[in-house]
Scaffold this active site. Sequence first.
Site, PDB file in Angstrom:
ATOM      1  CG  HIS A 169      -2.150  -0.626   1.269  1.00 36.79           C
ATOM      2  ND1 HIS A 169      -2.694  -1.217   2.392  1.00 36.79           N
ATOM      3  CD2 HIS A 169      -3.065  -0.781   0.270  1.00 36.79           C
ATOM      4  CE1 HIS A 169      -3.878  -1.724   2.082  1.00 36.79           C
ATOM      5  NE2 HIS A 169      -4.128  -1.479   0.808  1.00 36.79           N
ATOM      6  CB  CYS A 263      -2.913   0.391   8.570  1.00 36.36           C
ATOM      7  SG  CYS A 263      -1.494   0.168   7.522  1.00 36.36           S
TER       8      CYS A 263
END
Length: 270
Positions: A169, A263
């Site tokens: 990511h 996150c």
Amino acid sequence: MAETRVRRPRRFLVCEPRHFEVRYAINPWMRPDAPVDVELARTQWRTLISVYRDHGHTVEEIDPVPGLPDMVFAANSAIVVGGRVFGSLFHAPERRPESEHYDAWFKTAGYDVYRPLSVTEGEGDLVWTGRYVLAGTGFRTSREAHREAQEFFGHPVIALTLVDPYFYHLDTALFVLDDDNVVYYPEAFSTGSQEVLRRLYPDAVLATRDDALAFGLNSVSDGRHVFIAPQAEALAARLDDHGYTPVPVDLSELHKAGGGIKCCTQEIRS
Ligand code: ARG
């Protein structure tokens, strides 16, 4: 001489890791056979929430849902800019059901949610810089989703290609310090994307692979304080030299699922 950095209060959406586990493996960090201590994960996560509140940030919570162990990673479920919510469509079938719960939370909070047609994982790959969106692709979020995000927000969306599966990511390879600067690990990006980042941010703080492996790029900055993994000590010291104040918060138990501070944190920008 280091400049004086200015904190801007933020509004965050988070989800307690009450049902956290590593049951499937959708990134190289996840080992379903290794034990996970849910109580430790919850304690570490609660510390993060108190640290945010102690620094003057507003924290909103969505209820975790049994059977969705990655729901704690709130950043992946949407990106909100100017009160507009661009929802998610997860790459992994195991995570797809998370979206409807986050969409419902936003609707209850009074927001309309745009449902993307292509794979897109919220702030995991779409990073608001203050002027435009930096958009990761290569492992999860698709180029088609970048186009959808640009149409939806009317802000430029700049594609960056990720090449290292450990940094799947964008928010594991780069974070925004303030409206003017970012921190990133260059080798996580394709050659062309490294060049794009050099042109956009000639004064960026550059991180090493060790910083990135310590989840140091998965940090949250409020413009002054940088909430950062204590394992990323070397990077924290460099940020201090640049006039930012590192605030170490340990989420080691969540690292087992391939996630860290950022996150677990979605920012709601009104
Ligand atoms: N296990 C989750 C996944 O692989 C971790 C997500 C981490 N989130 C993030 N914003 N990088 O999807």
